[in-house]
Design an enzyme around this catalytic site. Sequence first.
Site, PDB file in Angstrom:
ATOM      1  N   HIS A  27      63.758  61.445  -2.788  1.00  0.00           N
ATOM      2  CA  HIS A  27      63.853  61.642  -4.237  1.00  0.00           C
ATOM      3  C   HIS A  27      65.301  61.720  -4.700  1.00  0.00           C
ATOM      4  CE1 HIS A  27      64.412  66.125  -3.975  1.00  0.00           C
ATOM      5  NE2 HIS A  27      63.570  66.047  -2.955  1.00  0.00           N
ATOM      6  N   ASP A  71      66.337  63.145  -7.558  1.00  0.00           N
ATOM      7  CA  ASP A  71      66.679  64.317  -8.361  1.00  0.00           C
ATOM      8  C   ASP A  71      67.053  65.510  -7.492  1.00  0.00           C
ATOM      9  OD1 ASP A  71      63.824  64.126  -7.663  1.00  0.00           O
ATOM     10  OD2 ASP A  71      63.666  66.091  -8.601  1.00  0.00           O
ATOM     11  N   ASP A  74      69.226  67.884   0.232  1.00  0.00           N
ATOM     12  CA  ASP A  74      67.906  67.701  -0.412  1.00  0.00           C
ATOM     13  C   ASP A  74      68.064  66.954  -1.722  1.00  0.00           C
ATOM     14  OD1 ASP A  74      65.307  67.955  -1.341  1.00  0.00           O
ATOM     15  OD2 ASP A  74      65.448  70.091  -1.735  1.00  0.00           O
ATOM     16  N   GLU A  96      60.882  65.018  -8.236  1.00  0.00           N
ATOM     17  CA  GLU A  96      60.159  65.770  -7.200  1.00  0.00           C
ATOM     18  C   GLU A  96      60.306  67.270  -7.421  1.00  0.00           C
ATOM     19  OE1 GLU A  96      59.266  67.834  -3.452  1.00  0.00           O
ATOM     20  OE2 GLU A  96      61.153  67.855  -4.558  1.00  0.00           O
ATOM     21  N   GLU A  97      61.496  67.677  -7.858  1.00  0.00           N
ATOM     22  CA  GLU A  97      61.735  69.122  -8.052  1.00  0.00           C
ATOM     23  C   GLU A  97      60.995  69.653  -9.279  1.00  0.00           C
ATOM     24  OE1 GLU A  97      62.952  70.531  -5.670  1.00  0.00           O
ATOM     25  OE2 GLU A  97      64.445  69.277  -4.676  1.00  0.00           O
ATOM     26  N   ASP A 102      57.946  61.162   4.631  1.00  0.00           N
ATOM     27  CA  ASP A 102      58.570  61.839   3.491  1.00  0.00           C
ATOM     28  C   ASP A 102      59.406  63.003   4.021  1.00  0.00           C
ATOM     29  OD1 ASP A 102      59.202  62.420   0.848  1.00  0.00           O
ATOM     30  OD2 ASP A 102      57.269  63.318   0.355  1.00  0.00           O
ATOM     31  N   HIS A 130      68.616  74.199  -2.342  1.00  0.00           N
ATOM     32  CA  HIS A 130      68.173  74.988  -3.497  1.00  0.00           C
ATOM     33  C   HIS A 130      69.023  76.237  -3.718  1.00  0.00           C
ATOM     34  CE1 HIS A 130      63.969  73.151  -4.139  1.00  0.00           C
ATOM     35  NE2 HIS A 130      64.683  72.345  -3.375  1.00  0.00           N
TER      36      HIS A 130
HETATM   37 ZN   LIG Z   1      63.401  67.710  -1.612  1.00  0.00          ZN
END
Ligand SMILES: [Zn+2]
Length: 576
Positions: A156, A158, A193, A228-229, A257, A546
């Site tokens: 992803h 984002d 990520d 995705e987030e 994934d 994150h």
């Molecule tokens: Zn992720």
Amino acid sequence: MAVFRLNIVLSLAALSIAFALEHVQTNQTRLGPDDSPDESLRYDSYRYRCDQPHALDPSADGLLSSQDLFTGSDAIDILVKRHQPLVQIPSICYDDLGDFDDDERWEPFHKVPKVLKETYPIIHNIATIETIHKFGLVYTISGSDEGLDPILLTAHQDVVPVEEETLDRWEYPPFDAHYNPKDGFLWGRGASDDKSRITALMSAMEALLSQKDYQPRRSVIFAFGFDEECSGYRGAGEIAKHLEKQYGEGGIAVILDEGGAGLQTLGDTLYALPAVYEKGYLDVWFDIDVIGGHSSVPSPHTAIGMMSEIVTELESSPFEPKIMWNSPVHQGLICLARYSPYAIPDLTNIIYHGDLDAAAHYLSHASPNTQYLIQTSQAVDWIAGGDKINCLPEFVTLGVNHRIAPQDSIGSVQYRVVKLTEHVVRKYSLQLRAFEGDDDYRRYLAAEGISSEDDKAHHQWKPTYNGTLTLRSGKKSRVTPQTPTSGPIWDIFAGTVRHTFAREASRVIAAPGAMTANTDSRHYLSLSDHIYRWSPGSLASFGNIHTINERVQLGELSNMAKFYYDFIRNFDQADI
Ligand SMILES: [Zn+2]
């Protein structure tokens, strides 16, 4: 991945093996030679033994080896130069993002395809590139044999936001993509990520397409979602519909994934820990509606008091932990017992005796990570009610978030909520309106032979409160199906892991596990029965996702590229 500011261990790992890593040093007990679990494990009583396929070397295709291509300082420099411009794009997914044309916070996403085009010119010459729903990117490298189902590798674009107040705690600004050659880390939001996987996948494909010997038989698809987030509905959700139209249900051989617990070393063994399913999800909303009034002459209880009693009921009745026989968690424990028997001798013995209740007890008391791998979670996350200090509240809302373990279902969780509110419903003679029009609830009652009239037995209208409790579902998703952990597709996945990472440890073991959070792959379920959620890196690169100081270790980024390069080749050679 879509969890909120938790590191990857908290959000994903929760695996017995991750647990073993945390605890191995504190546990000094040793099994005696007579009860060596390696010899005495009664494997014949299990269907699963955690046998490992042979390492799968793709070199028969005559292409350069992944080691030659992606090892050394020149290779690292190239990866840094490719990764930096991608990480510098602040492609942030905010939960309240509006329409594409109305919300300027979508603006950075326009840059992603431009940067990828400049960085990977060979892919852009050869691949078919489609833009799905404004920002979704699908790259297809067509194979010559239409009889072979394509493989789908996803990532992803984002990233999660950076909180303003945390900026001064970042070693380097989050969108500078600073690379420090001394420690080998590239810093930035999304460096790990999930842009690490975009860079690794694209680098693997650029390397393949730059060799004229690469004449793929099997089509390879890259799909990069962009929200995705924020649950992935606009990105992966739309990409999935597009791919299903093109390839049909079950038309993809395997999907890879993000997710899982990556690569973790325990003693002399390197474990690759893919997640083969994701827990389900359910938000339950509780509304209490009562007669208000002036607080100088209050009723003995207000709607806030009633709702508080419901919260107390819920929190005093947690869900039961359970490990199901031959489930991926059971299988992961068998791998641990077989290949690292001395890591947690107590647990090895429990697995040896096949006592899954004891194993569940052990894991549920070890840490929240291991507990919620095997237990449905409930979290009272939201409450609102009361407008004014001198008015009795007329309306209170409560929101409870659940992550559903495989032994439970959406319907069983809903029914449990109804049962736990029964006491309050009776006590205050509330009218109960439980999950009206909700198919999951209706089906559960029918399957269990429960009359839905039971819910309506308490409509004793009393003027004191004249209240109603309404229960309704918010967002929900079922526990995903489990990807098989044996058979030819597992063998290619695990065999590639064992080949690519053979130099990293004296033994490489692929062991199944699960995820407590969700990824974009939830949107791709109809495309394939074989979905592995696995990022081939360690906590060095995934420990700060994150949160502040997210970073990726370049050696690990190159290992990711090596793995994808080998994975695509091995699938190209397979006749499945
Ligand atoms: Zn992720």
